[in-house]
Design an enzyme around this catalytic site. Structure first.
Site, PDB file in Angstrom:
ATOM      1  N   ASP A   1      -9.860  -4.380  -4.752  1.00 42.96           N
ATOM      2  CA  ASP A   1      -9.099  -3.313  -3.975  1.00 42.96           C
ATOM      3  C   ASP A   1     -10.208  -1.890  -4.144  1.00 42.96           C
ATOM      4  OD1 ASP A   1      -7.643  -1.290  -2.538  1.00 42.96           O
ATOM      5  OD2 ASP A   1      -5.792  -2.210  -3.373  1.00 42.96           O
TER       6      ASP A   1
ATOM      7  N   HIS B   1      -7.507  -5.208  -0.964  1.00 41.12           N
ATOM      8  CA  HIS B   1      -6.214  -4.596  -0.659  1.00 41.12           C
ATOM      9  C   HIS B   1      -5.445  -5.071   0.486  1.00 41.12           C
ATOM     10  CE1 HIS B   1      -3.929  -0.819  -0.014  1.00 41.12           C
ATOM     11  NE2 HIS B   1      -4.129  -0.643   1.374  1.00 41.12           N
TER      12      HIS B   1
ATOM     13  N   SER C   1       0.871  -1.236  -0.160  1.00 35.73           N
ATOM     14  CA  SER C   1       0.087   0.026  -0.060  1.00 35.73           C
ATOM     15  C   SER C   1       0.917   1.392   0.169  1.00 35.73           C
ATOM     16  CB  SER C   1      -0.938  -0.044   1.197  1.00 35.73           C
ATOM     17  OG  SER C   1      -1.995   1.056   1.031  1.00 35.73           O
TER      18      SER C   1
HETATM   19  O1  9J3 Z   1      -1.061   2.101   3.191  1.00 34.10           O
HETATM   20  C1  9J3 Z   1      -2.615   2.182   2.834  1.00 34.10           C
HETATM   21  O2  9J3 Z   1      -3.030   1.171   3.130  1.00 34.10           O
HETATM   22  C2  9J3 Z   1      -2.941   2.951   1.909  1.00 34.10           C
HETATM   23  C3  9J3 Z   1      -4.276   3.201   1.636  1.00 34.10           C
HETATM   24  C4  9J3 Z   1      -5.020   4.264   2.723  1.00 34.10           C
HETATM   25  O3  9J3 Z   1      -5.214   4.187   3.772  1.00 34.10           O
HETATM   26  O4  9J3 Z   1      -5.032   5.490   1.889  1.00 34.10           O
HETATM   27  C5  9J3 Z   1      -5.940   6.538   2.744  1.00 34.10           C
HETATM   28  C6  9J3 Z   1      -5.395   7.707   2.856  1.00 34.10           C
END
Ligand code: 9J3
Ligand code: ZN
Length: 319
Positions: A234, A266, A188
């Site tokens: 996702d 995700h 992510s």
């Molecule tokens: O590191 C992640 O899971 C990024 C996804 C996220 O929560 O973005 C929102 C700002």
């Protein structure tokens, strides 16, 4: 600039004393079975005492371990027993500490290394399955914590690089690592961070963003062979606005690939996953170790399946 992994670094390759010299057909000073046996025992003893190199490919000084099979890259563990050591966040700067997983044996010489970042609000536990899974195939793997769990992708990129610098320069396993053969991974915002790390350090040999998230949608600056994993379900980093544009904006001349996981979310990269593992191992072996024995799993491109919604990439690879 020449691409680093097409370079011709010279390994220490002495002819085996018990075998005939391929140029002369001669064995040298001592001849005969007993002398050959004595020389072989002595050579094995010497190489073992020095901690390698042992059983490296004749044409590739970086390849490690036995020839791979479909089942060996899908296995929960590869051929190397793994040890681990904890790195306190108090002992380092620029990232939040972590855990180093590494092949226990020193008999095969040095290994390439990979740093792995978790995502937003996550800690190393969210990516820890990758530590022993990848290390047992013959890599030093550093799963890290970030300075704060809210750090953004650009910060996570810098932290991955700080972790690699610590790993190769200061860590207790620094002598086990080939510091010219490094990669980055992350989930992510950590995957977005692995793109940032590759953009700022083109000497990296491989990058593998896992369901990456980033506000920067364009990555034409990247020189590092990059395999991007997306997940079809996702909703946090939808592939249409994250993984797919990240992939399509990488240079078309680059060795690159996009694997969209089927029936995935995700958070699929946060638990043990054989599709992620087998293609990550193949990509790291192919580009960190230059190990073309793994090209068979990447080329021709994998076809859609129960676990692969879509696979895009160039084939054959050019570096
Ligand atoms: O590191 C992640 O899971 C990024 C996804 C996220 O929560 O973005 C929102 C700002
Ligand atoms: Zn950009």
């Amino acid at each position: 600039m020449q691409h680093p992994h097409t370079g011709t670094t010279s390994p220490v390759h002495r002819p085996h004393p018990a075998l005939p010299d391929p140029r002369t057909g001669r064995r040298g000073r001592r001849t005969g079975r007993l002398a050959a046996l004595a020389a072989a025992v002595s050579a094995v003893f010497t190489l073992t005492a020095l901690g390698g190199p042992a059983a490296h490919g004749a044409d590739n000084p970086f390849e490690r371990g036995p020839a791979p099979t479909e089942s060996s890259i899908e296995a929960l563990r590869g051929p190397y027993a793994v040890s681990e050591t904890t790195v306190s966040r108090l002992a380092v700067s620029g990232f939040g500490g972590g855990t180093i997983y590494y092949p226990t044996s020193t008999a095969d010489g040095t290994f390439g290394a990979v740093a792995v970042s978790p995502g937003y609000t996550g800690t190393q536990s969210s990516i820890s399955w990758l530590g022993p899974r990848l290390a047992s195939q013959g890599f030093v793997v550093f799963t890290i914590d970030t300075l704060t769990t809210l750090d953004q992708p650009d910060s996570r990129g810098n932290q991955l690089l700080a972790a690699l610098d610590y790993l190769t320069g200061s860590s207790s396993v620094r002598g086990r690592i080939d510091s010219t053969r490094l990669g980055v991974m992350g989930h992510s915002m950590g995957g977005g961070g692995s793109l940032e790390a590759a953009k700022s350090r083109p000497s990296l040999q491989a990058a593998i963003p896992l369901t990456p998230w980033n506000l920067d949608k364009t990555w034409p600056e990247i020189k590092t062979p990059t395999l991007i994993f997306g997940a079809d379900g996702d909703t946090i980093a939808p592939v249409a606005t994250h993984a797919e544009p990240f992939y399509t904006t990488l240079p078309s001349s680059l060795d690159r690939a996009y694997l969209e996981l089927n029936g995935a979310t995700h958070f699929t990269p946060n638990t043990s996953n054989t599709t992620i593992a087998k293609y990550s191992v193949s990509w790291l072996k192919r580009f960190i170790d230059n190990d073309t024995r793994y090209e068979q799993f990447l080329c021709p491109l994998p076809r859609p399946s129960l676990t692969i919604e879509e696979y895009r990439g160039n084939c054959p690879h050019t570096s």
